[in-house]
Design an enzyme around this catalytic site. Structure first.
Site, mmCIF file in Angstrom:
data_model
loop_
_atom_site.group_PDB
_atom_site.id
_atom_site.type_symbol
_atom_site.label_atom_id
_atom_site.label_comp_id
_atom_site.label_asym_id
_atom_site.label_seq_id
_atom_site.Cartn_x
_atom_site.Cartn_y
_atom_site.Cartn_z
ATOM 1 N N ASN A 7 38.625 -20.445 -7.150
ATOM 2 C CA ASN A 7 38.435 -19.427 -8.182
ATOM 3 C C ASN A 7 36.955 -19.033 -8.139
ATOM 4 O OD1 ASN A 7 38.244 -17.875 -10.456
ATOM 5 N ND2 ASN A 7 39.104 -19.401 -11.847
ATOM 6 N N ARG B 100 42.362 -17.207 -6.536
ATOM 7 C CA ARG B 100 42.617 -16.448 -7.748
ATOM 8 C C ARG B 100 41.949 -15.092 -7.563
ATOM 9 N NH1 ARG B 100 41.035 -17.877 -13.945
ATOM 10 N NH2 ARG B 100 42.268 -16.188 -14.819
ATOM 11 N N HIS C 164 45.534 -12.592 -17.235
ATOM 12 C CA HIS C 164 46.087 -13.927 -17.555
ATOM 13 C C HIS C 164 47.556 -14.036 -17.154
ATOM 14 C CE1 HIS C 164 43.010 -14.095 -21.098
ATOM 15 N NE2 HIS C 164 42.527 -14.783 -20.079
ATOM 16 N N ARG D 139 34.061 -10.835 -27.008
ATOM 17 C CA ARG D 139 34.528 -9.451 -26.802
ATOM 18 C C ARG D 139 35.190 -8.914 -28.065
ATOM 19 N NH1 ARG D 139 37.945 -11.066 -21.673
ATOM 20 N NH2 ARG D 139 36.299 -12.174 -20.584
ATOM 21 N N GLU E 268 46.687 -22.772 -14.530
ATOM 22 C CA GLU E 268 46.692 -21.637 -13.599
ATOM 23 C C GLU E 268 46.528 -22.103 -12.149
ATOM 24 O OE1 GLU E 268 44.018 -20.097 -16.557
ATOM 25 O OE2 GLU E 268 44.654 -18.076 -16.049
#
Ligand code: ADP
Length: 402
Positions: free
Chosen positions: A8, A94, A183, A244, A389
């Site tokens: 990743n 990823r 996601h 965010r 993940e």
């Protein structure tokens, strides 16, 4: 031995796991994080199975040098876990954005690599590093097959009326401006895991999955397919997050930019780095700090941040229950979804009109494990499921290469 190396690559970090797939991925051989790639004093933190954790500081000029260092540590007789690089069966990457091109994971060919490169303009913060990880690995291990697993792929089943923005149609045709969602690997994994755990038919169910980490998104899943999700063209849209904004009046952003004389970089920092839970509370982006400030110190702005955070999730659950024409299953995951009983409780209370009723005592005890938190008579099953993940990436990689 089928070992999959999962990579990743972020802009200045590389996370990795080496997973032995013999037992469907249950055997994690090593994992680690290389931080400050391209900066001074890059730090590698490595943990191999049955060995002491290992840390080292190096000059790592770019991603290729970083991956080279990781490979050397993996085969090191003392710190490593494999005898040679031939013990790596395949590499899974990823990749943040797969645009409209990728609705599933893909074996990396020259054509696939070019298409990932094309998606850089859609995800300028994430895809360049993902792409660099791929090209570096191709140089370092040219014989070993590689697979790309996309954060956006699972959401490619959304109907057009859900993924379009009400902008001039040409912006979609010419520039591919639309909702993609992120996601995806996590939403798919926790949905399938929850169905398996509860013995539910994943092809005949209405589910809402809440991935609540530093970034957060929610998805509506019908019969195994994502039909809507809260993140959009970028990961800024949707739920309130650590730093965010999530959903915001676009007019407010234009107003702030004009009034404060912000340029694009400042506006970008405002909506991505200075807002959300951190911006409202002024305390932290970390939900643990917010809960402490709200409950131990009586901090009013931390309390407001918590209320806003859960209220916005509740509104999405209401909207997605409508999109799905009902809901049978709600799944909580991500650092906050897995660990914060406070957020889960606030999201689920006063939702009996939808048939949601959680066991408050049980909810308080569940942290980081897969467990039902709804009462037996609750029409909607509510479950906490840790996400993984890397395991999804490893499984997809093994399946595609085989
Ligand atoms: P990322 O999106 O970076 O992968 P994670 O899914 O690991 O992040 O979630 C990280 C967040 O989880 C932290 O910022 C923190 O707010 C939250 N978190 C972790 N443990 C707890 C806890 N015990 N209680 C509340 N929040 C927690």
């Amino acid at each position: 031995m089928k070992n999959i190396l999962v990579l990743n690559c972020g802009s200045s970090s590389i996370k990795y796991q080496l997973i032995n797939m013999a037992n469907n991925g249950a055997d994690l051989l090593a994992k680690g994080l290389l931080d400050r790639v391209g900066l001074d004093n890059s730090k590698l933190s490595h943990k191999a199975k049955d060995k002491e954790p290992y840390e080292t500081t190096h000059e790592v000029s770019d991603h290729e040098a970083g991956i080279d260092l990781i490979l050397k540590v993996l085969v090191d007789p003392e710190k490593g876990v494999i005898n040679s690089l031939d013990d790596i069966f395949a590499v899974g990457h990823r990749v943040a954005h797969g645009g409209e091109k990728f609705s599933e994971s893909a074996l990396i060919t020259e054509d696939v690599r070019k298409n990932i490169e094309k998606c850089i303009e859609l995800a300028p913060l994430h895809n360049p590093a993902n792409h660099k990880g791929i090209t570096s690995m191709q140089k370092l291990l040219p014989e070993i097959p590689q697979v790309a697993v996309f954060d956006t792929a699972f959401h490619q089943t959304m109907p057009q009326y859900a993924y379009m923005y009400p902008l001039p149609y040409e912006l979609y045709e010419e520039d591919k401006i639309r909702r993609y969602g992120f996601h995806g690997t996590s939403h798919k994994f926790v949905f399938e895991n929850a169905c398996e755990t509860l013995n539910l038919d994943k092809n005949n169910i209405k589910a809402i999955t809440c991935h609540l980490g530093n970034g957060a998104s929610i998805a509506a899943i019908k019969d195994g397919n994502s039909i809507d999700t809260s993140m959009g063209l970028t990961p800024v849209e949707g739920l309130m997050m650590g730093t965010r904004t999530g959903d915001l009046d676009l007019g407010a952003l234009l107003y702030i930019m004009r009034k404060k004389g912000h340029d694009l970089d400042q506006a970008n920092a405002l909506i991505n780095k200075k807002s959300g839970v951190h911006g409202i509370s002024g305390v932290s982006y970390d939900m643990r700090d917010i809960e402490d400030a709200a409950f131990k110190d009586g901090n009013k702005r931390a309390q407001l941040a918590l209320n806003m955070y859960s209220y916005r999730i509740r509104k999405y659950i209401g909207a997605y229950a409508t999109a799905l024409n009902g809901v049978d299953l709600i799944v909580f995951t991500g650092g906050i979804g897995e660990n914060s009983e406070v957020v889960r409780q606030a999201v689920c209370e006063n939702m009996d009109f939808l048939g949601i009723k959680i066991d408050e005592e049980k909810n308080q005890k569940i942290r980081g494990k897969c467990e039902l938190i709804s009462v037996p008579e609750s029409k909607v099953k509510v479950i906490v499921t840790p996400t993984n993940e890397e395991l999804v990436i490893a499984r997809d990689t093994a399946r595609i290469v085989e």
